[in-house]
Design an enzyme around this catalytic site. Structure first.
Site: not given
Ligand code: GLN
Length: 514
Positions: A55, A82-83, A169, A171, A223, A227-229, A370
């Site tokens: 942060g 970290c923070y 970090h 990550e 759409s 995503d919508s599929s 995604k």
């Protein structure tokens, strides 16, 4: 539901999304919560472990983001990054102050391999540092387990209480063995079993949807995007013909896309859905007439969408549920997830306007990134070409046309975009670039064509590479390809006399223009 999970407490760090991703890559479900989240709520969630992110604050400042000290005494393992590490030390009686030497970038760290956190990690390992403050002295009961030339406490642990603090970090991929460290925390410290797998997700979600929906009727907003599929197929598998998919052609789709969507999801396609296509182009254009402000455009398009669905729903009879393809980054960007500011409002993020008479919204992909949605799509047997389709925002070309949207501008950007996509495919780059599209700037400038002065629009080309769509970099497209695209666009698309390539990354730009 007793699914095991790790929670990430967000202190506003840049990499908080990555932390959650890395944990999920270890097959453990992970969610992000603000540091302001109530301790009671955290207890209720009964996570297997808690990770505190980095942060921008300094722990010793007044009003610095903080958490209850009790968090460290719940008996739940905590890893501070970290923070988060500094905060842990600060609250538990160590000392944190401004570092004599700030560290930024790749730094060699010497670790104590006997710590659970560093099992299988090389003794000297490259880590990503980004801090101005440092832990001068670890809190009582802690043992230092890593250091660098300038950082005496690069990591510390209190094994009895399962508390771990890391100044760097793990990550970030620049930390070469970071994944291993997070894996060690998740498995060796938190004793997770790793039950977050796509096949399990798909199976469980289908089961949950069935239970929730019962014999109710479901309406899905399709759409044609990934995503919508995926959401639609998930629903179709769960409730079959209780599902009706409504595809609104709002006139802001890519060239020929309406027909392509119909070919896949319509009666001729492989899925057995009830499919209704609504041609609502004129309706959207007239609502958008004269509107320039991006957020207003998004709101108008979103609201109009809901109204169209509402009308269709009435025709179908009672509808109990509405399905939306909201994914995790939508939730976070709308400011509902951790600490991130509201960047853009997403029309497909839950929260039901009161004039809609559906019982509830179902968002089966709400917790997925995604690339996880794509994995789910493959798991569901959706063909590759659909699963790897480029992401396309709900408001469509409405937010790729800067300023007022008109039918004429839509046509221009559709044509330019189709040429761009065709040439990218011809160059064999369509699978290697994350997302690419043409947008219409609101700028007109002077050009010359056939010896005549023109005063026409400029098209902007965008191409980015990204893994999770939270950050992105501009793709390096070969000059010949760009040249060819520019040439074809100014030649083939009326009212365009200039083509730009957007070199900015996200941040500071976003992937879409508005
Ligand atoms: N703001 C703190 C520092 O400068 C923490 C930085 C971070 O979390 N990346 O040391």
């Amino acid at each position: 539901m007793d699914k095991e999970k790790i929670i990430v407490i967000d202190f506003g760090g840049q990499y908080n999304q990555l932390v959650a991703r890395r944990v999920r890559e270890c097959h453990v479900y992970c969610e992000i919560y603000s540091y302001k989240t109530d301790l009671e709520k955290i207890k209720e969630m009964a996570p297997r472990g808690i990770i505190l992110t980095g942060g921008p604050n300094s722990v010793y400042e007044k009003n610095a983001a903080s958490c209850s000290e009790e968090l460290f005494h719940l008996g739940i393992p905590v890893l501070g990054l970290c923070y988060g590490a500094q905060l842990m030390m600060h609250l538990l009686g160590g000392s944190v102050c401004k570092a004599p030497v700030r560290e930024y970038g790749r730094i060699e760290v010497t670790v104590d391999q006997s710590s659970l956190l560093f099992g299988d990690v090389s003794e000297k390992t490259i880590c990503w540092m980004s801090h101005n403050d440092y832990i001068e002295k670890a809190a009582p009961g802690f043992r230092t387990i890593a250091q660098t030339a300038d950082c005496p406490v690069a990591a510390a642990e209190c094994v009895e209480q399962n508390l771990y603090a890391i100044q760097f970090h793990p990550e970030v991929l620049h930390t070469t063995e970071g994944k291993k460290m997070l894996h060690n925390f998740v498995y060796d410290v938190c004793h997770c079993s790793g039950d977050w797998k796509m096949d399990a997700f798909v199976e469980n979600t289908i089961q949950e949807i069935r239970e929730k929906v019962g014999s109710g009727k479901v309406l899905c907003a399709l759409s044609g995007g990934v995503d919508s599929s995926v959401a639609a197929v998930l629903l179709a598998k769960a409730v079959g013909d209780q599902l009706t998919c409504v595809f609104v052609d709002h006139g802001l789709l890519r060239k020929d896309e309406g027909d392509q969507v119909e070919a896949v999801f319509g009666p001729e396609g492989p899925y057995n859905l009830k499919f209704i296509r609504v041609n609502a182009q004129e309706r959207f254009y007239s609502k958008l007439a004269g509107v320039e402000e991006p957020e207003r455009k998004r709101k108008i398009i979103g609201e109009e969408f809901i109204r169209v669905f509402e009308e269709e729903a009435k025709k179908i009879g009672t509808v109990d549920f509405l399905v939306q393809g909201t994914i995790y980054p939508d939730v976070v960007e709308s400011g509902l997830g951790g600490e991130s500011a509201v960047i853009k409002s997403h029309h497909n993020v839950g929260g039901l306007p009161d004039y809609v008479d559906f019982k509830e919204i179902i968002e089966p992909l709400r917790n997925l990134f995604k690339d996880e949605v794509r994995k789910a799509g493959l798991e569901l047997g959706i063909p590759d070409y659909l699963v790897y389709r480029q992401p396309f925002p709900g408001p469509g070309l409405g937010i790729r046309i800067i300023g007022e949207v008109t039918a004429e501008k839509v046509k221009i950007v559709q044509e330019a975009d189709a040429i761009y996509r065709e040439e990218i495919a011809n160059a064999g780059l369509d699978r290697s670039i994350g997302q690419y599209f043409a947008a219409l700037t609101n700028m007109r400038s002077v050009g010359v064509m056939g010896d005549e002065r023109t005063y026409d629009y400029a098209v902007a080309l965008r191409a980015v590479n990204t893994i999770d769509f939270m950050t992105a970099e501009a793709a390096e497209i070969p000059w010949e390809v760009l040249g060819k695209v520019a040439n074809r666009i100014v030649n083939e698309v009326k009212h365009v006399n200039r083509v730009f390539y957007d070199c900015t990354g996200k941040p500071p730009a976003t992937i879409e223009f508005e």
